[in-house]
Write an enzyme that holds these catalytic residues in place. Structure first.
Site, short mmCIF file in Angstrom:
data_model
loop_
_atom_site.label_atom_id
_atom_site.label_comp_id
_atom_site.label_asym_id
_atom_site.label_seq_id
_atom_site.Cartn_x
_atom_site.Cartn_y
_atom_site.Cartn_z
N GLN A 43 -31.49 -25.60 -46.03
CA GLN A 43 -32.50 -26.15 -45.14
C GLN A 43 -31.86 -26.75 -43.89
O GLN A 43 -30.88 -27.49 -43.95
CB GLN A 43 -33.31 -27.22 -45.90
CG GLN A 43 -34.50 -27.76 -45.14
CD GLN A 43 -35.60 -26.74 -44.87
OE1 GLN A 43 -35.81 -25.81 -45.64
NE2 GLN A 43 -36.30 -26.90 -43.77
N ASP A 84 -32.96 -16.03 -44.76
CA ASP A 84 -33.32 -16.71 -43.51
C ASP A 84 -33.08 -15.80 -42.30
O ASP A 84 -33.61 -16.05 -41.22
CB ASP A 84 -32.45 -17.96 -43.33
CG ASP A 84 -33.20 -19.25 -43.63
OD1 ASP A 84 -34.43 -19.27 -43.47
OD2 ASP A 84 -32.53 -20.23 -44.00
N LYS A 131 -41.62 -24.63 -50.81
CA LYS A 131 -40.96 -23.36 -51.12
C LYS A 131 -40.80 -23.23 -52.63
O LYS A 131 -41.06 -22.17 -53.21
CB LYS A 131 -39.59 -23.29 -50.42
CG LYS A 131 -39.71 -23.07 -48.92
CD LYS A 131 -38.43 -23.39 -48.18
CE LYS A 131 -38.66 -23.29 -46.67
NZ LYS A 131 -37.56 -23.84 -45.87
N1 GUN Z 1 -35.85 -25.57 -40.97
C1 GUN Z 1 -37.00 -25.29 -40.32
N2 GUN Z 1 -37.33 -23.99 -40.48
C2 GUN Z 1 -36.36 -23.43 -41.23
C3 GUN Z 1 -36.14 -22.11 -41.75
O1 GUN Z 1 -36.90 -21.17 -41.51
N3 GUN Z 1 -35.02 -21.95 -42.50
C4 GUN Z 1 -34.15 -22.97 -42.76
N4 GUN Z 1 -33.07 -22.71 -43.48
N5 GUN Z 1 -34.32 -24.19 -42.29
C5 GUN Z 1 -35.43 -24.42 -41.55
#
Ligand code: GUN
Length: 305
Positions: A108, A131, A64
């Site tokens: 995350q 998110d 990211k």
């Molecule tokens: N862990 C796995 N996929 C995601 C996501 O799309 N967002 C977040 N915050 N954590 C994740």
């Protein structure tokens, strides 16, 4: 005697849905929007918070961060020890909520066990919730409000279906998995009115009786189970479309890292009977990141309008 193997020509009927190519298309659109913001002296900023040392999460966060940099966005990667307290984390989120350089906040998942993830989600300003996990955004999605932030993975899956020319209107879709990150929002998106929606949606999960009988009805299967190769040939009808959300690490001593990535679908067993299928890696994964960048730019545009 009949040959049990499909001919190469038959095999080619299957269409591989190229997530990297569609993600590049989304990123091109996002770049243009970033340029327009920069012309106004604004740089979209994303804060990604990682607590602890989960190797898969570390890899996602790195990805990211890199994509932000590649697109010319401001990225703030905040890595905290697993001993971080709930209070410290909520304090950090509260500060990011009012930080003018930050337009999107992502914590995350999954955090360490002592962290109350729901409380963290509630603390994030819904306007920076890229998110789409905050109840305000979940409700907006359910209400088909176009200002909802929609979770990145299901949004990416829908975009893949549209880009591959797969008709969802009237289609029987089975989503396998009921998580807040993928299964539930995926179902809401596919049943919503309009492009990439209007489907007849079933959600199956770990308590579903005779899963194969349910998934075999589907014109489109979305696999979001989190278990390597959980769906095989017996789960998929001939000519179905398969979107594989799984990114599972399995041991493989022949690779440099000692592992390889496999999906929730047994690709080799299923591919030849599908109309279209996403590979792992290179399917849904790149789309999730591309949609996160797009959501962050949307947040920035709205916050600076
Ligand atoms: N862990 C796995 N996929 C995601 C996501 O799309 N967002 C977040 N915050 N954590 C994740």
């Amino acid at each position: 005697m009949q040959c049990p193997l499909k001919t190469a020509k038959e095999y080619k009927i299957m269409k591989l849905i190229d997530g990297k190519a569609v993600a590049a298309e989304v990123e091109l659109e996002t770049r243009a929007r970033i340029e327009a913001l920069k012309a106004r002296g604004i740089t979209p900023g994303l804060a990604v918070v990682l607590i602890g040392e989960n190797p898969a999460s570390q890899a996602y966060v790195r990805n990211k961060d890199r994509t932000c940099a590649a697109l010319g966005m401001h990225s703030r990667k905040i890595e905290l020890p697993s001993s971080t307290t709930q209070e410290e984390l909520l304090d950090l989120v509260t500060k990011l909520n009012v930080d003018p350089e930050i337009h999107g906040i992502l914590v995350q998942s999954p955090p360490p066990k002592h962290i109350d993830e729901h409380a963290v989600t509630l603390t994030i300003d819904p306007r920076k919730d890229v998110d789409g996990f905050h109840p305000v955004n979940v409700a907006k999605l359910a209400m088909e409000d176009p200002t909802a932030f929609v979770p990145c993975t299901p949004l990416g899956c829908q975009r893949l279906l549209i880009a591959a020319g797969i008709e969802t209107s009237g289609a029987e879709v089975v989503v396998v998995g009921r998580s807040l990150i993928v299964g539930k929002p995926m179902a809401l998106l596919l049943m919503a009115k309009g492009k990439g929606g209007d489907a007849t949606v079933t959600i199956a999960h770990s308590r579903t009786k005779d899963l194969a009988a349910v998934t075999r009805r589907a014109d489109i299967v979305i696999a979001a189970i989190g278990r390597p190769k959980a769906l095989g040939a017996e789960h998929i009808k001939d000519g179905a479309v398969v979107i594989d959300v799984g990114i599972n690490r399995v041991e493989d001593s022949t690779t440099k890292t000692g592992y390889r990535l496999v999906g929730d679908v047994d690709f080799d067993a299923v591919a030849s009977k599908c109309k279209a299928i996403t590979p792992v890696p290179g399917g849904v994964g790149p789309m999730t990141i591309a949609m996160l960048m797009a959501n962050t730019v949307t947040a920035c545009e709205r916050l600076t309008a």
